[in-house]
Design a protein around this motif. Structure first.
Motif, PDB file in Angstrom:
ATOM      1  N   THR A 481       0.806  -1.219   0.000  1.00 17.21           N
ATOM      2  CA  THR A 481       0.000   0.000   0.000  1.00 17.21           C
ATOM      3  C   THR A 481       0.838   1.268   0.000  1.00 17.21           C
ATOM      4  OG1 THR A 481      -0.165  -0.359   2.381  1.00 17.21           O
ATOM      5  CG2 THR A 481      -2.053  -0.983   1.072  1.00 17.21           C
ATOM      6  N   GLY A 482       2.155   1.131   0.093  1.00 19.43           N
ATOM      7  CA  GLY A 482       3.004   2.304  -0.046  1.00 19.43           C
ATOM      8  C   GLY A 482       2.985   3.211   1.166  1.00 19.43           C
ATOM      9  N   ALA A 483       3.358   4.461   0.931  1.00 13.92           N
ATOM     10  CA  ALA A 483       3.474   5.416   2.026  1.00 13.92           C
ATOM     11  C   ALA A 483       2.715   6.687   1.659  1.00 13.92           C
ATOM     12  CB  ALA A 483       4.943   5.745   2.273  1.00 13.92           C
ATOM     13  N   CYS A 484       2.366   7.466   2.688  1.00 17.46           N
ATOM     14  CA  CYS A 484       1.721   8.750   2.385  1.00 17.46           C
ATOM     15  C   CYS A 484       2.535   9.891   2.993  1.00 17.46           C
ATOM     16  CB  CYS A 484       0.282   8.766   2.860  1.00 17.46           C
ATOM     17  SG  CYS A 484       0.004   7.865   4.365  1.00 17.46           S
ATOM     18  N   GLU A 485       2.288  11.063   2.511  1.00 16.49           N
ATOM     19  CA  GLU A 485       3.077  12.223   2.933  1.00 16.49           C
ATOM     20  C   GLU A 485       2.854  12.574   4.399  1.00 16.49           C
ATOM     21  OE1 GLU A 485       1.913  15.095  -0.205  1.00 16.49           O
ATOM     22  OE2 GLU A 485       4.066  15.412  -0.211  1.00 16.49           O
ATOM     23  N   VAL A 486       3.902  13.048   5.032  1.00 19.25           N
ATOM     24  CA  VAL A 486       3.795  13.506   6.417  1.00 19.25           C
ATOM     25  C   VAL A 486       3.611  15.022   6.387  1.00 19.25           C
ATOM     26  CG1 VAL A 486       5.042  13.776   8.585  1.00 19.25           C
ATOM     27  CG2 VAL A 486       5.251  11.658   7.293  1.00 19.25           C
ATOM     28  N   ILE A 487       2.605  15.507   7.095  1.00 20.26           N
ATOM     29  CA  ILE A 487       2.429  16.959   7.226  1.00 20.26           C
ATOM     30  C   ILE A 487       2.721  17.315   8.684  1.00 20.26           C
ATOM     31  CG2 ILE A 487       0.823  18.896   6.946  1.00 20.26           C
ATOM     32  CD1 ILE A 487       1.373  17.490   4.309  1.00 20.26           C
ATOM     33  N   PRO A 488       3.790  18.064   8.930  1.00 18.92           N
ATOM     34  CA  PRO A 488       4.168  18.341  10.326  1.00 18.92           C
ATOM     35  C   PRO A 488       3.182  19.305  10.979  1.00 18.92           C
ATOM     36  CG  PRO A 488       5.543  19.597   8.825  1.00 18.92           C
ATOM     37  CD  PRO A 488       4.662  18.758   7.964  1.00 18.92           C
ATOM     38  N   ASP A 489       3.185  19.287  12.296  1.00 19.14           N
ATOM     39  CA  ASP A 489       2.272  20.131  13.043  1.00 19.14           C
ATOM     40  C   ASP A 489       2.942  21.473  13.333  1.00 19.14           C
ATOM     41  OD1 ASP A 489       0.112  20.960  14.408  1.00 19.14           O
ATOM     42  OD2 ASP A 489       0.562  19.853  16.256  1.00 19.14           O
ATOM     43  N   ILE A 490       2.742  22.429  12.425  1.00 25.65           N
ATOM     44  CA  ILE A 490       3.338  23.756  12.581  1.00 25.65           C
ATOM     45  C   ILE A 490       2.186  24.760  12.466  1.00 25.65           C
ATOM     46  CG2 ILE A 490       4.926  25.451  11.539  1.00 25.65           C
ATOM     47  CD1 ILE A 490       6.426  23.085  10.327  1.00 25.65           C
ATOM     48  N   PRO A 491       2.115  25.782  13.311  1.00 22.96           N
ATOM     49  CA  PRO A 491       1.037  26.761  13.173  1.00 22.96           C
ATOM     50  C   PRO A 491       1.027  27.353  11.752  1.00 22.96           C
ATOM     51  CG  PRO A 491       2.270  27.150  15.188  1.00 22.96           C
ATOM     52  CD  PRO A 491       2.987  26.073  14.455  1.00 22.96           C
ATOM     53  N   GLY A 492      -0.135  27.392  11.141  1.00 24.49           N
ATOM     54  CA  GLY A 492      -0.256  27.971   9.799  1.00 24.49           C
ATOM     55  C   GLY A 492      -0.081  26.974   8.678  1.00 24.49           C
ATOM     56  N   ILE A 493       0.124  25.675   9.002  1.00 23.59           N
ATOM     57  CA  ILE A 493       0.408  24.685   7.963  1.00 23.59           C
ATOM     58  C   ILE A 493      -0.833  24.441   7.083  1.00 23.59           C
ATOM     59  CG2 ILE A 493      -0.209  22.558   9.237  1.00 23.59           C
ATOM     60  CD1 ILE A 493       3.066  22.649   7.475  1.00 23.59           C
ATOM     61  N   ASP A 494      -2.034  24.775   7.613  1.00 24.59           N
ATOM     62  CA  ASP A 494      -3.248  24.562   6.813  1.00 24.59           C
ATOM     63  C   ASP A 494      -3.646  25.811   6.034  1.00 24.59           C
ATOM     64  OD1 ASP A 494      -3.720  25.880   9.106  1.00 24.59           O
ATOM     65  OD2 ASP A 494      -5.291  24.540   9.869  1.00 24.59           O
ATOM     66  N   GLY A 495      -2.769  26.809   6.003  1.00 21.46           N
ATOM     67  CA  GLY A 495      -3.082  28.049   5.273  1.00 21.46           C
ATOM     68  C   GLY A 495      -3.189  27.813   3.770  1.00 21.46           C
ATOM     69  N   GLU A 609       6.556  29.021  12.577  1.00 22.08           N
ATOM     70  CA  GLU A 609       5.224  29.454  12.208  1.00 22.08           C
ATOM     71  C   GLU A 609       5.181  29.850  10.742  1.00 22.08           C
ATOM     72  OE1 GLU A 609       4.038  32.845  14.488  1.00 22.08           O
ATOM     73  OE2 GLU A 609       2.029  32.869  13.624  1.00 22.08           O
ATOM     74  N   ILE A 610       4.040  29.572  10.090  1.00 23.24           N
ATOM     75  CA  ILE A 610       3.845  30.012   8.717  1.00 23.24           C
ATOM     76  C   ILE A 610       2.690  31.001   8.721  1.00 23.24           C
ATOM     77  CG2 ILE A 610       3.267  29.302   6.368  1.00 23.24           C
ATOM     78  CD1 ILE A 610       4.247  26.460   7.220  1.00 23.24           C
ATOM     79  N   SER A 611       2.927  32.212   8.185  1.00 25.96           N
ATOM     80  CA  SER A 611       1.822  33.171   8.071  1.00 25.96           C
ATOM     81  C   SER A 611       1.567  33.433   6.589  1.00 25.96           C
ATOM     82  CB  SER A 611       2.157  34.454   8.826  1.00 25.96           C
ATOM     83  OG  SER A 611       3.350  34.990   8.317  1.00 25.96           O
ATOM     84  N   ALA A 612       0.690  34.384   6.281  1.00 30.45           N
ATOM     85  CA  ALA A 612       0.253  34.591   4.900  1.00 30.45           C
ATOM     86  C   ALA A 612       1.415  34.931   3.966  1.00 30.45           C
ATOM     87  CB  ALA A 612      -0.803  35.678   4.846  1.00 30.45           C
ATOM     88  N   ASN A 613       2.416  35.665   4.474  1.00 31.78           N
ATOM     89  CA  ASN A 613       3.506  36.024   3.567  1.00 31.78           C
ATOM     90  C   ASN A 613       4.894  35.873   4.170  1.00 31.78           C
ATOM     91  OD1 ASN A 613       3.314  38.104   5.324  1.00 31.78           O
ATOM     92  ND2 ASN A 613       2.397  39.533   3.842  1.00 31.78           N
ATOM     93  N   ALA A 614       5.008  35.090   5.224  1.00 32.00           N
ATOM     94  CA  ALA A 614       6.341  34.874   5.804  1.00 32.00           C
ATOM     95  C   ALA A 614       6.408  33.541   6.546  1.00 32.00           C
ATOM     96  CB  ALA A 614       6.688  36.007   6.761  1.00 32.00           C
ATOM     97  N   VAL A 615       7.626  33.014   6.644  1.00 34.42           N
ATOM     98  CA  VAL A 615       7.872  31.833   7.468  1.00 34.42           C
ATOM     99  C   VAL A 615       8.842  32.239   8.562  1.00 34.42           C
ATOM    100  CG1 VAL A 615       8.815  29.493   7.526  1.00 34.42           C
ATOM    101  CG2 VAL A 615       7.514  30.240   5.545  1.00 34.42           C
ATOM    102  N   LYS A 616       8.464  31.948   9.806  1.00 36.46           N
ATOM    103  CA  LYS A 616       9.325  32.307  10.938  1.00 36.46           C
ATOM    104  C   LYS A 616      10.085  31.049  11.369  1.00 36.46           C
ATOM    105  CE  LYS A 616       7.459  34.959  14.317  1.00 36.46           C
ATOM    106  NZ  LYS A 616       6.710  35.062  15.602  1.00 36.46           N
TER     107      LYS A 616
END
Lengths: 681, 60
Positions: A481-495, A609-616
């Motif tokens: 069944t293979g593997a799926c992508e990991v999405i880390p838990d960082i604020p703003g990752i669902d932006g 953190e990821i915001s609308a126009n910057a990554v901290k």
């Protein structure tokens, strides 16, 4: 016009065709330098694949030189019996036998030498740069007497090869080994009989060839040469054609086997998939024009059609298929019969070489049989005791390979694939824009054709559930069944400005001008692709390596399309990352590509953190910084897909797991685990 | 056998495909890429990957 099936004469030995399987280190020889069953079997397997000439890998001519831990030896008369077995295996397969005589010089790893010898590497001069391989111990310059002793070793080795039944010898003068070290101004700093100008730098190989000829008489002596060193301070193709090739021919070289490079740059020696097919053949073409003996050309030729064209165009006389002959032992037979699409084409992943350098047996990612003894051959596989109905979940390389091998054993196999196409993750990994990774699809195409030909039922767009398995009642279930992508838990990752690597590659989601790639080890290819946006294509290797590093940047073609790319990577240095094909080699080359494309790489950082126009992020010294961004691409890695596994446990159903769903790994793991399970069901 | 489709509208005649193809299948005719002797195509798709204008599509 010469044809690939035409015979050709090398001095007094006639080859039945123009296809040649060159020497490649297998790393399965015993510590005593004697070839064992595995090497003899794998050599025989290749020899009966229709090759005109098969060469045994680097046999060390002296006890005091060793690069790979386990190589064939030809320095002692007691080794002749093992050598005879190898020559005999090649002759039984119907090919002519050659053996490569090898002295590593400065590239010797002193730590591997027997304890009774001095742990040192020797080179033409004391000032010769140390070996590019770790542990990179500075070599010692040879004395006049030692040089003559080494020449004697060469002569004795050639005599042993002749006695053991080999039809010819191949003196290894390329890839930065001892004879090349004497030829090159980069490594030879002597000012005596053996160095100073071109005439004196070729004196060593001239003496080797002359003395060898005196000893062996009318017997072909071939040389594997580097047409170009691709190295600042080294020699170029013009130098080679003008000074070195004529001198070697005059001294009695009967065939030039043209390769290139030294190990300072990996990619000329073993071009990886990013280089075009047939990349170094132009060197052989140029050398063919200045010598009158046969010339072989090679360099990532993995398609029979290309091999045929090279010979028919008269570019050179014999075509060498190195890694292609590992991936499919029958390459020669299939090419001559015109069954080009039946060839399992090499994907140029360099797994074979990576294994050598990691002191493992050199295995092929897509050919399970290679480098094993003949008990693993498909032809000798026992038929299944009971023909079972096997349900394979997932149509990636692992699932397809399992279906192929299990069908050969007499099982009835059905593959259910969730998506609309076979190939699994390789479809994603092979779709990098502006970077050639399309070779990965070779194995998908080949296995796909086998599925049709063998009558394996493939059900696309079918997601398998536990209920479905219970309803169909297969005798065995194989999870691929293979593997799926990991999405880390960082604020703003669902932006809205964040996309995943798979979305970028497969769904072609648009990307803004300023891009941050999170995870360099896994997202390096995507970063290279984005960095190349709006710029002219990079030079191929040969032009590139003759330019100083500072001038290797890409020229801007369309300023509007140029992207500002930053890679944020947690690890340091970002050397080994997960990828479906290669690890070490991929990174050596990709780091060069990243620098060339002007991509900013920040390692040892922690994204906050990821915001609308910057990554901290916290930089490597622990200070907080930001980078302006329009799009963030998340590429931190993949995790095994265990959903169905957890449901199946304890249900009393016979099931197996293969490929990425055990642990995301290289294609090699997928194919090899599939083979092990398919032989077990 | 592979089929090579060239979108003449997207092609700007840069000649990258001519350089990229190991089988020498492409030619520039009236400043547009043209595939001759397609039967020798080995389906490596170097032309498709290398085309800066996404004008080439190899299927097969």
């Amino acid at each position: 016009m010469a044809k690939i099936s035409d015979s050709i004469k090398i001095r007094n030995v006639e080859l039945k065709n123009r296809l040649y399987a060159p020497p490649m280190i297998s790393n399965i020889v015993g510590e005593n330098c004697l070839a064992g069953k595995a090497l003899i079997d794998t050599t025989y397997r290749r020899a009966r694949g229709g090759w005109g000439l098969v060469c045994v890998e680097g046999a060390v001519i002296s006890e005091s030189t060793r690069l790979f831990p386990r190589t064939v030896g030809i320095f002692d008369d007691n080794q002749e019996l093992a050598l005879f077995e190898l020559a005999d295996a090649i002759h039984s397969g119907g090919a002519k036998a050659m053996i490569q005589l090898h002295h590593a010089g400065r590239q010797c790893n002193p730590l591997l030498l027997p304890k009774h010898l001095k742990q040192e590497a020797v080179a033409p001069s004391d000032t010769t740069p140390p070996s590019p391989f770790p542990p990179s111990i500075a070599p010692r310059g040879l004395t006049e007497a030692e040089i003559w002793a080494i020449i004697d070793d060469y002569v004795n080795a050639a005599l042993r090869a002749k006695r053991a039944g080999f039809d010819m010898v191949l003196v290894h003068c390329s890839h930065g080994f001892l004879p090349q070290q004497f030829m090159s101004p980069y490594t030879n700093h002597r000012n005596d009989k053996w160095g100073g100008d071109w005439e004196k730098r070729v004196e060593f190989i001239r003496q080797v060839l002359t003395k060898m000829r005196e000893a062996v008489g009318d017997y072909p002596i071939c040389c594997r040469v580097a047409g170009d060193e691709f190295l600042e301070g080294g020699y170029t193709l013009e130098d080679f054609c003008k000074y070195i090739a004529p001198a070697m021919e005059q001294a009695g070289c009967d065939m030039f086997d043209v390769t290139c490079g030294v190990w300072e740059h990996f990619s000329p020696v073993v071009p990886e998939m990013y280089e075009p097919r047939g990349v170094w053949t132009y060197l052989a073409e140029a050398i063919k024009k200045v010598v009158n003996v046969p010339v072989t050309g090679l360099g990532r030729i993995n398609d029979g059609r290309l091999a045929v064209k090279m010979i028919e165009d008269g570019k050179f006389d014999i075509v060498g298929i190195g890694r292609g002959s590992i991936a499919d032992s029958d390459f020669a037979k299939k090419t001559i019969e015109g069954r080009y699409d039946d060839i399992r084409q090499c994907i140029a992943c360099n797994t074979c070489l990576e294994d050598d350098l990691s002191n493992r047996p050199s295995r092929c990612a897509i050919n399970f049989e290679y480098d094993r003894d003949n008990t693993w051959e498909e032809e000798r596989m026992p038929a299944a005791r009971k023909s079972k109905n096997v349900l394979v979940v997932g149509g990636g390389p692992a699932g397809m390979e399992l279906a192929r091998v299990a069908t050969l054993r007499g099982h009835k196999v059905v593959i259910c694939e969730k998506s609309g196409k076979l190939g699994g993750y390789l479809n994603v990994a092979s779709s990098i824009p502006k970077l050639y990774t399309r070779e990965l699809l070779n194995i998908v195409k080949w296995l796909g054709k086998k599925m049709d030909a063998m009558g394996v039922t493939v059900e696309l767009n079918t997601e398998v559930t536990l209920d479905m398995i219970k309803e169909r009642k297969p005798d065995a279930v194989v999870l691929a069944t293979g593997a799926c992508e990991v999405i880390p838990d960082i604020p703003g990752i669902d932006g809205p400005n964040v996309i995943s690597l798979d979305e970028f590659l497969t769904k072609k989601k648009p990307v803004g001008r300023r891009v941050v790639v999170l995870g360099g080890a896994y997202g390096a290819e995507a970063a290279v692709a984005l960095g190349r946006e709006g710029k002219k294509a990079p030079d191929s290797g040969y032009k590139k390596y003759h330019k100083p590093a500072a001038e290797r940047g890409l020229e801007v073609a369309d300023p509007e399309k140029v992207k500002e790319v930053t890679v944020l990577e947690e690890g340091n240095p970002m050397v080994v990352g997960w990828s479906p094909y290669s690890q070490i080699f991929r990174f050596i080359v990709l780091n060069e590509f990243l620098a060339e494309a002007g991509v900013k790489v920040l390692s040892q950082v922690k994204v906050l953190e990821i915001s609308a126009n910057a990554v901290k992020y916290l930089n490597s010294t622990g200070q907080e910084e930001t980078v302006a961004v329009d799009t963030v691409i998340v590429a931190v890695g993949r995790a095994p897909n265990k959903m169905l596994y957890q449901e199946l446990v304890g249900q009393g159903i016979e099931f197996y797991e293969i490929g990425d769903c055990t642990r995301p790994e290289k294609v090699e793991r997928a194919i090899h685990s599939a083979n092990h399970v398919a032989r077990q069901i | 056998m592979a089929d090579i489709q060239i979108d003449k509208q997207l092609c700007d005649g840069c000649g990258d495909c001519v350089k990229a193809c190991p089988m020498e299948i492409f030619l520039l005719k009236e400043e547009k890429a043209t595939a001759i002797n397609v039967e020798t195509c080995m389906d490596c798709e170097l032309c498709e990957v290398g085309c800066p204008n996404l004008a080439i599509k190899v299927t097969g």
